[in-house]
Design a protein around this motif. Structure first.
Motif: not given
Ligand code: CO8
Length: 257
Positions: A23-24, A28, A33, A70, A107, A111, A140
């Motif tokens: 769903q998300v 992670l 993790v 986070m 992200g 990693e 990470a």
């Molecule tokens: N965290 C929380 N929720 C998320 C995340 C995330 N990283 N990625 C996606 N979701 C959720 C969305 O909020 C959405 O929820 P809802 O349906 O309730 O609105 C659901 O997943 C589906 O996502 P989208 O509707 O956005 O789907 P799309 O197909 O339009 O887009 C993407 C998919 C491109 C993956 C988009 O969701 C996105 O850009 N996500 C965020 C990616 C991101 O910024 N990642 C980096 C996060 S920071 C990080 O990783 C720091 C690392 C530190 C160490 C690691 C420790 C574990």
């Protein structure tokens, strides 16, 4: 620990971990993790297994750390709970780890893939570090592992711009091993795993240690470790079996001892 966010099973001498927060996009959270690392350790201890496979679903390997979990962290809460320290334990896993990447590996998800030894990806896979767009940075291992894989200039460019790279670019820069059609990722990964699990397990683990040393240590230390591991391989019955099979013109049967 009961697994909530992963599925774990075994297949043909490989332990398979499937990330399961669809769903998300397999974001992670910290419990997830912990589950991944503990399951890897359990597979690493299991004598019947010779490799570990990590996969997500069709849409995402993992879309990074759970941003909602986070976002309210403070420096002190991070320092006191030290949530990323658990990642170091992945570097202690002795068995080969192969990632099967479909869709997004962003992200923390990227990693996680970079912590694996080999990566098989779909043609439509997307790799990247969007952290800079959130006002932060990889935490990470991303800055270290990507730089070791592709060199400083390209790693800086990608991490600074927060851009995604497609599977062909990742292949071209030596970040991943193989690119296949999305529907073939799991099959190709399991095929690769099945080839690895037929090799002599002691040799496989000594090779993993020596190759990782090459990335991290000065040459002289790496050469010493390689030599020591070569000598150590001669303590295994599989060394005798492998060389005997060669002279007897038959296929070896390795036992892992
Ligand atoms: N965290 C929380 N929720 C998320 C995340 C995330 N990283 N990625 C996606 N979701 C959720 C969305 O909020 C959405 O929820 P809802 O349906 O309730 O609105 C659901 O997943 C589906 O996502 P989208 O509707 O956005 O789907 P799309 O197909 O339009 O887009 C993407 C998919 C491109 C993956 C988009 O969701 C996105 O850009 N996500 C965020 C990616 C991101 O910024 N990642 C980096 C996060 S920071 C990080 O990783 C720091 C690392 C530190 C160490 C690691 C420790 C574990």
């Amino acid at each position: 620990m009961t697994n909530t966010y992963i599925r774990a099973f075994t297949e043909n001498k490989a332990g398979v971990i499937q990330l399961h927060r669809p769903q998300v996009a397999n974001a992670l959270n910290r419990k997830m993790v912990d589950e991944i690392v503990e399951q890897m350790e359990a597979f690493d201890r299991d004598d019947s297994l010779r490799a570990i496979v990590l996969k997500g679903n069709e849409k995402a390997f993992a879309a990074g750390a759970d941003i909602e979990e986070m976002m309210e962290d403070s420096p002190l809460s991070l320092e006191l709970t030290n949530p990323f320290a658990v990642w170091d334990r992945i570097t202690l896993i002795k068995k080969p780890i192969i990632a099967a990447v479909n869709g997004f590996a962003l992200g923390g998800g990227f990693e996680l893939a970079l912590h694996c030894d080999l990566i098989v990806a779909a043609e439509n896979a997307k790799f990247g570090f969007p952290e800079v767009t959130l006002g932060v940075m990889p935490g990470a291992g991303g800055t270290q592992l990507l730089t070791k894989a592709m060199g400083r200039a390209k790693a800086l460019e990608w991490i600074w711009l927060g851009q995604t790279m497609n599977a062909q670019e990742a292949l071209q820069y030596g970040v991943i091993n193989r690119v296949v059609a999305p529907e073939l990722v799991e099959e190709e990964t399991m095929r690769l795993a099945s080839q690895i699990v037929e090799q002599a397990p002691v040799a496989i683990r000594l090779i993993k240690e020596a190759v990782h040393e090459a990335v991290d240590a000065p040459l002289i230390d790496g050469l010493k470790l390689e030599r020591k591991n070569f000598y150590l391989a001669f303590a295994s019955q599989d060394q005798k079996e492998g060389m005997r099979a060669f002279t007897e013109k038959r296929n070896p049967s390795f036992k892992g001892v």
